[in-house]
Design an enzyme around this catalytic site. Sequence first.
Site, PDB file in Angstrom:
ATOM      1  CG  ASP A   1      -2.013  -1.283   1.101  1.00  0.00           C
ATOM      2  OD1 ASP A   1      -2.306  -1.650   0.279  1.00  0.00           O
ATOM      3  OD2 ASP A   1      -2.393  -1.413   2.315  1.00  0.00           O
ATOM      4  CE  LYS A   2       0.134   8.610  -1.837  1.00  0.00           C
ATOM      5  NZ  LYS A   2      -0.685   9.453  -2.144  1.00  0.00           N
TER       6      LYS A   2
END
Length: 323
Positions: A150-151
């Site tokens: 994920d970011k």
Amino acid sequence: MDFKVLTIQKDDAGRRFDKIVKSVFPDKGLAEINGIIRKGLVKLNGKKAKNDMRVNEGDELKAASFLFNSENLSKEKTKSKILQEQDNQDSALDFEIVFQNQHLLFINKEYNTTVHGFSDSLDSKVKKYYSATSNTTSISFKPGPLHRLDKKTTGLLCFSWSLEGARWFSENIKTHQIKKYYIGIVEGKLENCEKWEHNIEKSKAFGERDFHTVEASEDGKKAITWAEPLKYGRYKNIEITLVSFRIETGRTHQIRYQSSSKGHPLLGDTAYGGSSIDKKDGYKQDFYLHAQNLEIGENPLGLPQIIKCKETRDFEDFVKKHF
């Protein structure tokens, strides 16, 4: 007419002839590629070939020399620009390399960076680095991420550096021969090692581009996580636990959703019910989840049996203060 000869390598075998030609001349459009093939300006083993013919390792691709003039000039300018940018930054990269060989590249992903989909993504930066530094003889191979983060998740991320490396890593991730470990901070006191199993799928979208949460669903994909408590601490009036996670599957937001569903959301992960971390305390991350290591075991690619990367400075500072 002069021709330049390129030999089809292992990474290129099995691909369509027109796809190989497009890889050699990426700046040319599809119509132009079709015209080059039709006119016999590019040949396979000395003969005109159809677009859908499959090439084999050792085949010879012969292309008219004049076709390379503009392509080579463009590539040299691009390579020179990348190297100049690295020189201007004291040869520093935009990402930290943990381990690299001829097959795979492992980097330590920073917080709040995207893996792919944008011009400043890690995928784009790695491709530029590959273009500037790789000595590969492959015509068509391009590096790419072999799993996702994920970011706002940090840590170990693997990119392919050869087709052989990509195939081996993907197969061994799929069969769970490669084990993935994360470390994170959750709310509450997780007393014992637990195994979490859910079927999950994407749910509603939020304002951020491409951001979504996941939820339980009978039709969703199975997610399996092992959670083991390491240390206990406190943030303000909240009990917190430092947890080691081992995931058997790689679903989107897997740890984030499952932690929350078990009553232990990641501290700061407000999308899944976590309490906010006060940025006035000097912390930069919304929450702490770090892909810490990969257990690879014996392998034919010359990789270490365990590859590990350290947490961010922000993560380390938080642990020192609150545990």
